[in-house]
Scaffold this motif. Structure first.
Motif, PDB file in Angstrom:
ATOM      1  N   GLU A 395      44.036 -20.052  15.086  1.00 45.20           N
ATOM      2  CA  GLU A 395      44.316 -18.834  14.513  1.00 45.20           C
ATOM      3  C   GLU A 395      45.727 -18.717  14.166  1.00 45.20           C
ATOM      4  N   GLY A 396      46.027 -18.832  12.897  1.00 46.62           N
ATOM      5  CA  GLY A 396      47.437 -18.884  12.471  1.00 46.62           C
ATOM      6  C   GLY A 396      47.842 -20.489  12.939  1.00 46.62           C
ATOM      7  N   ASP A 397      48.993 -20.224  13.496  1.00 45.53           N
ATOM      8  CA  ASP A 397      49.490 -21.604  14.227  1.00 45.53           C
ATOM      9  C   ASP A 397      49.189 -22.062  15.635  1.00 45.53           C
ATOM     10  N   VAL A 398      48.175 -21.316  16.037  1.00 43.59           N
ATOM     11  CA  VAL A 398      47.691 -21.525  17.523  1.00 43.59           C
ATOM     12  C   VAL A 398      46.452 -22.127  17.407  1.00 43.59           C
ATOM     13  N   VAL A 399      46.490 -23.487  17.975  1.00 38.83           N
ATOM     14  CA  VAL A 399      45.168 -24.266  18.162  1.00 38.83           C
ATOM     15  C   VAL A 399      44.536 -24.464  19.546  1.00 38.83           C
ATOM     16  N   GLY A 400      43.406 -24.324  19.629  1.00 39.75           N
ATOM     17  CA  GLY A 400      42.563 -24.519  20.925  1.00 39.75           C
ATOM     18  C   GLY A 400      41.454 -25.552  20.454  1.00 39.75           C
ATOM     19  N   THR A 401      41.718 -26.905  21.140  1.00 45.96           N
ATOM     20  CA  THR A 401      40.667 -27.753  20.862  1.00 45.96           C
ATOM     21  C   THR A 401      39.989 -28.220  22.198  1.00 45.96           C
ATOM     22  N   VAL A 402      38.767 -28.355  22.357  1.00 43.65           N
ATOM     23  CA  VAL A 402      38.123 -28.797  23.467  1.00 43.65           C
ATOM     24  C   VAL A 402      37.029 -29.865  23.103  1.00 43.65           C
ATOM     25  N   PRO A 414      25.188 -13.605  27.505  1.00 41.49           N
ATOM     26  CA  PRO A 414      23.791 -13.565  26.923  1.00 41.49           C
ATOM     27  C   PRO A 414      23.831 -13.074  25.452  1.00 41.49           C
ATOM     28  N   ASP A 415      25.111 -12.439  24.997  1.00 42.24           N
ATOM     29  CA  ASP A 415      25.226 -12.034  23.590  1.00 42.24           C
ATOM     30  C   ASP A 415      25.573 -13.268  22.397  1.00 42.24           C
ATOM     31  N   GLY A 416      25.896 -14.519  23.249  1.00 40.17           N
ATOM     32  CA  GLY A 416      25.850 -15.493  22.394  1.00 40.17           C
ATOM     33  C   GLY A 416      27.205 -16.163  22.522  1.00 40.17           C
ATOM     34  N   ALA A 417      28.206 -15.395  23.007  1.00 32.94           N
ATOM     35  CA  ALA A 417      29.762 -15.766  23.176  1.00 32.94           C
ATOM     36  C   ALA A 417      29.675 -17.329  24.058  1.00 32.94           C
ATOM     37  N   ARG A 418      30.651 -18.123  23.733  1.00 32.20           N
ATOM     38  CA  ARG A 418      30.716 -18.908  24.664  1.00 32.20           C
ATOM     39  C   ARG A 418      32.285 -19.543  24.635  1.00 32.20           C
ATOM     40  N   GLN A 419      32.582 -19.567  25.765  1.00 36.23           N
ATOM     41  CA  GLN A 419      34.194 -20.013  25.958  1.00 36.23           C
ATOM     42  C   GLN A 419      34.222 -21.469  26.619  1.00 36.23           C
ATOM     43  N   LEU A 420      34.706 -22.516  25.877  1.00 36.79           N
ATOM     44  CA  LEU A 420      34.753 -23.928  26.449  1.00 36.79           C
ATOM     45  C   LEU A 420      36.137 -24.079  27.334  1.00 36.79           C
ATOM     46  N   ILE A 421      36.315 -24.578  28.401  1.00 39.46           N
ATOM     47  CA  ILE A 421      37.357 -24.746  28.894  1.00 39.46           C
ATOM     48  C   ILE A 421      37.641 -26.447  29.153  1.00 39.46           C
ATOM     49  N   GLY A 422      38.675 -27.011  28.388  1.00 40.79           N
ATOM     50  CA  GLY A 422      38.717 -28.585  28.552  1.00 40.79           C
ATOM     51  C   GLY A 422      39.597 -28.599  29.986  1.00 40.79           C
ATOM     52  N   GLU A 423      39.429 -29.945  30.278  1.00 42.71           N
ATOM     53  CA  GLU A 423      40.025 -30.456  31.617  1.00 42.71           C
ATOM     54  C   GLU A 423      41.433 -30.163  31.394  1.00 42.71           C
ATOM     55  N   ASP A 424      42.106 -30.177  30.311  1.00 40.44           N
ATOM     56  CA  ASP A 424      43.431 -29.979  30.144  1.00 40.44           C
ATOM     57  C   ASP A 424      43.829 -28.317  30.245  1.00 40.44           C
ATOM     58  N   ALA A 425      42.830 -27.648  30.696  1.00 37.23           N
ATOM     59  CA  ALA A 425      42.923 -26.291  30.629  1.00 37.23           C
ATOM     60  C   ALA A 425      43.018 -25.366  29.528  1.00 37.23           C
ATOM     61  N   VAL A 426      43.134 -26.142  28.326  1.00 39.84           N
ATOM     62  CA  VAL A 426      43.072 -25.639  26.917  1.00 39.84           C
ATOM     63  C   VAL A 426      41.502 -24.857  26.785  1.00 39.84           C
ATOM     64  N   MET A 427      41.637 -23.613  26.354  1.00 40.71           N
ATOM     65  CA  MET A 427      40.365 -23.018  26.138  1.00 40.71           C
ATOM     66  C   MET A 427      39.868 -22.808  24.479  1.00 40.71           C
ATOM     67  N   TYR A 435      33.071 -14.957  13.360  1.00 42.39           N
ATOM     68  CA  TYR A 435      32.767 -16.111  12.460  1.00 42.39           C
ATOM     69  C   TYR A 435      31.776 -16.032  11.442  1.00 42.39           C
ATOM     70  N   ARG A 436      31.827 -16.636  10.411  1.00 47.27           N
ATOM     71  CA  ARG A 436      30.607 -16.744   9.587  1.00 47.27           C
ATOM     72  C   ARG A 436      29.715 -17.924   9.972  1.00 47.27           C
ATOM     73  N   ASP A 437      28.274 -17.737  10.080  1.00 52.06           N
ATOM     74  CA  ASP A 437      27.499 -18.651  10.498  1.00 52.06           C
ATOM     75  C   ASP A 437      27.864 -19.452  11.888  1.00 52.06           C
ATOM     76  N   ALA A 438      28.327 -18.401  12.657  1.00 51.94           N
ATOM     77  CA  ALA A 438      28.623 -18.960  14.170  1.00 51.94           C
ATOM     78  C   ALA A 438      27.676 -19.432  15.003  1.00 51.94           C
ATOM     79  N   GLU A 439      26.350 -18.734  14.642  1.00 53.92           N
ATOM     80  CA  GLU A 439      25.226 -18.994  15.499  1.00 53.92           C
ATOM     81  C   GLU A 439      25.000 -20.438  15.623  1.00 53.92           C
ATOM     82  N   GLN A 440      24.939 -21.358  14.649  1.00 56.08           N
ATOM     83  CA  GLN A 440      25.018 -22.602  14.488  1.00 56.08           C
ATOM     84  C   GLN A 440      25.847 -23.365  15.668  1.00 56.08           C
ATOM     85  N   VAL A 441      27.020 -22.867  15.635  1.00 56.15           N
ATOM     86  CA  VAL A 441      28.071 -23.476  16.637  1.00 56.15           C
ATOM     87  C   VAL A 441      27.543 -23.268  18.135  1.00 56.15           C
ATOM     88  N   VAL A 442      27.291 -21.947  18.209  1.00 50.14           N
ATOM     89  CA  VAL A 442      26.653 -21.565  19.740  1.00 50.14           C
ATOM     90  C   VAL A 442      25.465 -22.611  19.843  1.00 50.14           C
TER      91      VAL A 442
END
Length: 563
Positions: A395-402, A414-427, A435-442
């Motif tokens: 999101e702009g200059d902010v990067v969250g990688t897990v 249940p609505d399909g949202a997912r929040q990944l939490i990395g071992e380094d605490a980054v989410m 997002y477009r076509d995000a159902e495939q990512v879920v």
């Protein structure tokens, strides 16, 4: 004097004590042994022991009571009985008693991420979904005879005491691995409280330093400057031979900047060795008085029981006093230097602490994974990248990688949202509505993340599900309409220049004729003419492209207009 013995195979400590008899049973398990998908399970088991006052810390869980020998024997025997085969009904009752939210210390997460000691900084998301099997497995691993110790303060060990526990295995200390790339470091914490913690070698010098620090903070921040309502420190010895020192300064209204600055100044002074022998001598004297008082009440026994579980020696009062008396101002200064260098500062507000030489703790990922890019709906600054190794949210200059192989947990709605939490605490959060076509990512996340790392979350109200911003609320990218106009003008002038030049060359050929050989001069004219044509074609294309770009920008600013 402390006496070692054994009760039903459980190592035990006994010592006479003033006042009512009291005793406790401790197990080498705490929040640092949990994972995020099991966060809260140890405290849940603590509450399974109906009516039992207990405590769950980072490394230990214990049950403590006082009363007559019979009452103590009944209580401790009941604790062991309650740990045998807990029913689903009892688990549900215990869960109901845990509904009140708990204050969480944010510092461990910034130092350790979403593992070991850092887990305590997170909510107990998994608590509603913990199953009877999970609770039973946790008891079988941690709440066993081999992983327990007993202490009794009083005239004698109560007769009839039975510790009916499974055999089990002694469990090692949690493994602490920092995620901070550099220290001393800082992060932005909640308003109103300036905080600091560090990890040093566990010894009497470190304990004395913690008390010296508290006295200095109270004098400078509370009594002298008046910027803090209270200032305190905690010294937490650990089984691995280290100790955590925590300092907190609760600021008065409007005084949080002063409290932060005062805390930084005090730490810098101690690191510079501004500690005199009289100050240390006073702390050593008071510590000795406290040790004698604790010995008379049997209050040293819990700590010595913790030592038993860590494989450390049980220390007598004389040994403890001798160790404290040997501490010098130089010893405290050495601890102060090590503590400062490993320190983590919690800065209230937005001021930070770069100005004091502290390094900002990482708040986002440094890399973006390779994969398929899913653009934000109506938001050019929002991207979701999904690949075989994990996901990145930009999101702009902010990067969250897990990465999937370094994922501590995934929250699943249940609505399909997912929040990944990395071992380094980054989410990294996947909201299909954004997002477009995000159902495939879920789908990919659910396939790649093991079920044991999944935490089911309750349904969200419709107004809690994020939606793309309406077009009227989006920040339009500024359009510079001057650039294509200038480009068009320059290209047009260049075209006219080239046409004029070409006509001039043609005129020269017709009026002067060749003077130096047919191939020579005609060839030169031909090269000039050809260059003029090519250059004219090139600049003409620039003019055309500029016109198209201008038209595109006008249409983007007025999408309702039709061509």
């Amino acid at each position: 004097m402390i006496t070692r013995l054994e009760v039903d195979g459980v190592p035990a400590l006994h010592a006479p004590a003033d006042g009512p008899m009291h005793a406790g049973l401790v197990f080498r398990v705490g929040t640092a042994d949990e994972t995020l998908p099991l966060r809260g399970i140890t405290r849940l088991i603590e509450h399974l022991v109906t009516g039992a006052p207990g405590s769950t810390g980072p490394e230990h869980t214990y049950f403590h009571t006082r009363g007559t020998p019979t009452e103590i024997a009944d209580f401790l025997s009941g604790v062991c009985t309650a740990l045998r085969n807990p029913s689903a009904d009892r688990i549900a009752e215990a869960r109901e008693r845990m509904t009140a939210p708990r204050d969480r210390d944010p510092l461990p997460m910034w130092r350790y991420g979403a593992r070991s000691y850092g887990v305590a900084s997170y909510p107990e998301w998994a608590l509603p979904g913990l199953t009877t099997d999970q609770v039973g497995d946790w008891i079988a691993r941690w709440f066993t005879r081999a992983n327990a110790a007993l202490w009794v303060a009083g005239d004698e060990v109560p007769g009839g005491l039975s510790l009916d526990l499974a055999d089990g295995t002694r469990q090692p200390a949690p493994r602490a691995v920092t995620v901070l790339p550099a220290t001393p470091a800082w992060f932005t914490g909640p308003d109103g409280t300036a905080g600091w913690d560090t990890v040093v070698h566990r010894d009497a010098g470190a304990a004395v330093f913690a008390t010296v620090l508290e006295r200095r903070l109270q004098h400078e921040l509370r009594d002298r400057a008046g910027v803090a309502e209270d200032a305190r420190t905690e010294y937490e010895p650990r089984a691995d031979g280290t100790a955590r020192i925590l300092a907190l300064a609760e600021a008065v209204p409007g005084g949080q900047d002063g409290a932060l600055g005062g805390l930084i100044d005090v730490l810098a002074e101690l690191r510079a060795g501004r500690i005199d022998e009289d100050e240390v001598g006073t702390v050593v004297k008071h510590t000795g008085v406290g040790l004698r008082d604790a010995e008379s009440r049997g209050a040293r026994l819990p700590g010595q029981a913790f030592n038993l579980l860590a494989g450390r020696a049980v220390q007598t009062l004389d040994e403890a006093l001798a160790e404290v008396r040997a501490v010098t101002a130089g010893d405290v200064a050495a601890v102060a230097t090590a503590a400062y260098d490993a320190g983590l500062l919690m800065a209230p507000g937005t001021g930070g602490a770069d100005w004091a030489g502290y390094t900002a703790a990482p708040t986002m990922s440094e890399t973006v994974l390779d994969g398929r890019t899913h653009r934000g709906r109506g938001d050019r600054n929002l991207r979701l990248i999904s690949g075989a190794d994990g996901i990145s949210v930009v999101e702009g200059d902010v990067v969250g990688t897990v990465r999937y192989d370094a994922c501590a947990a995934v929250l699943a709605w249940p609505d399909g949202a997912r929040q990944l939490i990395g071992e380094d605490a980054v989410m990294a959060r996947v909201e299909p509505t954004l997002y477009r076509d995000a159902e495939q990512v879920v789908h990919d996340v659910d396939q790649w993340i093991p079920e044991r790392l999944r935490i089911g979350m309750p349904p969200r109200d419709r107004d809690r599900i994020p939606q793309p911003r309406p077009a009227t609320e989006r920040e339009e990218e500024p359009v510079d309409t001057r650039r294509p106009l200038i480009t068009l003008l320059v290209a047009g002038m260049a075209t006219l220049f080239v046409v004029a030049g070409g006509l001039g060359v043609l005129t020269m050929m017709l009026t002067q004729g060749p003077s130096g050989g047919v191939l020579g001069d005609v060839g030169e004219y031909g090269l000039v003419a050809s260059a003029s044509v090519l250059f004219g074609t090139f600049t003409g294309r620039i003019a055309l492209d500029s016109a198209v770009e201008l038209r595109r920008q006008q249409h983007a600013r007025n999408p309702a207009r039709s061509d």
